[in-house]
Every structure is written in C-alpha cells, then in structure tokens.
Design a protein around this motif. Structure first.
Motif, short mmCIF file in Angstrom:
data_model
loop_
_atom_site.label_atom_id
_atom_site.label_comp_id
_atom_site.label_asym_id
_atom_site.label_seq_id
_atom_site.Cartn_x
_atom_site.Cartn_y
_atom_site.Cartn_z
N ARG A 112 0.84 -1.19 0.00
CA ARG A 112 0.00 0.00 0.00
C ARG A 112 0.88 1.25 0.00
NH1 ARG A 112 -5.32 -1.08 0.89
NH2 ARG A 112 -5.75 0.97 1.78
N ASN A 113 1.48 1.52 -1.15
CA ASN A 113 2.37 2.67 -1.29
C ASN A 113 2.02 3.52 -2.51
OD1 ASN A 113 3.26 0.70 -3.11
ND2 ASN A 113 5.34 1.49 -3.09
N CYS A 114 0.79 3.41 -2.99
CA CYS A 114 0.38 4.11 -4.21
C CYS A 114 -0.89 4.92 -3.95
CB CYS A 114 0.09 3.10 -5.32
SG CYS A 114 1.45 1.96 -5.66
N ILE A 115 -1.10 5.91 -4.81
CA ILE A 115 -2.35 6.68 -4.79
C ILE A 115 -2.89 6.76 -6.20
CG2 ILE A 115 -1.77 8.06 -2.75
CD1 ILE A 115 -1.10 10.38 -4.76
N ASP A 116 -4.18 7.05 -6.31
CA ASP A 116 -4.76 7.33 -7.62
C ASP A 116 -4.21 8.66 -8.10
OD1 ASP A 116 -6.36 5.04 -7.80
OD2 ASP A 116 -7.94 5.98 -6.60
N LYS A 117 -3.92 8.75 -9.39
CA LYS A 117 -3.36 9.98 -9.95
C LYS A 117 -4.46 11.01 -10.14
CE LYS A 117 0.49 7.98 -12.52
NZ LYS A 117 1.02 7.73 -13.86
N ASN A 118 -4.54 11.92 -9.18
CA ASN A 118 -5.46 13.05 -9.28
C ASN A 118 -4.69 14.29 -8.87
OD1 ASN A 118 -7.59 14.77 -9.50
ND2 ASN A 118 -8.71 13.98 -7.74
N SER A 119 -3.97 14.85 -9.83
CA SER A 119 -3.15 16.02 -9.58
C SER A 119 -4.05 17.25 -9.45
CB SER A 119 -2.18 16.21 -10.74
OG SER A 119 -1.54 17.45 -10.66
N LEU A 120 -3.81 18.04 -8.40
CA LEU A 120 -4.62 19.23 -8.16
C LEU A 120 -3.93 20.49 -8.66
CD1 LEU A 120 -5.69 18.27 -4.55
CD2 LEU A 120 -7.05 18.06 -6.64
#
Length: 154
Positions: A112-120
């Motif tokens: 668990r070292n990832c995130i969904d790519k949602n750049s702000l």
C-alpha cells in the motif's frame, strides 16, 4: 390549480441558503497535508480539502509557501533554481499498485504505497520560465512585475 407563492418563495429561499451554506463550508475547510514524498527536486504533497478554484489553489500556495519551506523543507531547488511541487488529492488513501496508472512512492514499502493519480496543482520554477502554476485550464506565470499571466494549453 392554485399556486401558493409564499410556499414557493420559502422553498427557493431555503434552497438558496442551503446552497450558500455548502459553498461557504467548502471554501472555509482547512487544507490537510497528509504526507510529503520527494524525488530529487520534485516534491509530492498529498492533501485533503484543497481549495476548489484555481485562484484559491494559487492563493493557498502564496500564503503557505513559507510554512512549507520551514516545516517540510519544500521546495528543494537545484543549483540553477529548478523545482517542481505537485499537489495530489489523497482521496481514498494509499492503495496497492494496479500495475498501470497509480502513482507509487519508492520511499514506502509495498503493497500500500500508491495513490490514484489526481493532480490538483503543480508549482514549477526554472531559470528559463520563472515561477508558474499548472492547473486544469492552463498555466499561470508570475511575471517580474508580480502580475500573473494565464496561458491556455494548446
């Protein structure tokens, strides 16, 4: 059929107040910095409750850049001044890799070292371009005069 104007006016006023309350609540939320990850001169800041508008995001950076420098030592420019800071929506938190389109951080142990790519928002500075903000609708450049110039993506 008879229309009751008082009831209609009350309903419209109620929904207008409800909408105004929601907008006010969304705009007054405190930005939460969940984590910071770094890769050379790139900093990735995972946030919750980031401002909704592009101007709000830029204003947040301008108001908080000193705090980011003191607290997180961000940005970390190269010798020629280049740096990139990317704000990512933390969303549902850390996830396992999907092997395709998640951003994974090497400074954390899998799975668990990832995130969904949602750049702000991205804040970039270089010798050639100066400081600018990358947002959904375009890039906002800070000119030497302090004024901001927006350039839409081509």
């Amino acid at each position: 059929m008879k229309v009751n104007y008082k009831t209609t006016l009350f309903a419209l006023l109620f929904f207008a107040c409800l909408l105004l309350s929601c907008v006010l609540w969304l705009s007054l939320r405190t930005v939460e910095i969940v984590a910071v990850h770094e890769n050379d001169n790139h900093s990735y800041i995972l946030v919750k409750n980031f401002p909704l508008t592009e101007q709000g995001k830029i204003n947040w950076w301008l108001k908080n850049k000193k705090m980011l420098s003191v607290t997180y030592n961000i940005p970390k420019p190269t010798q020629d001044g280049f740096f990139t800071v990317i704000f990512w929506d933390f969303g549902d938190g850390y996830k396992e890799t999907d092997g395709y389109d998640r951003l994974c951080f090497e400074d954390m142990k899998p799975p668990r070292n990832c995130i969904d790519k949602n750049s702000l928002m991205s804040v970039v500075s270089s010798k050639n371009t100066g400081l600018y903000f990358r947002l959904d609708s375009g890039k906002y450049y800070i000119k030497e005069s302090g004024n901001m110039e927006k350039r839409k993506y081509e």
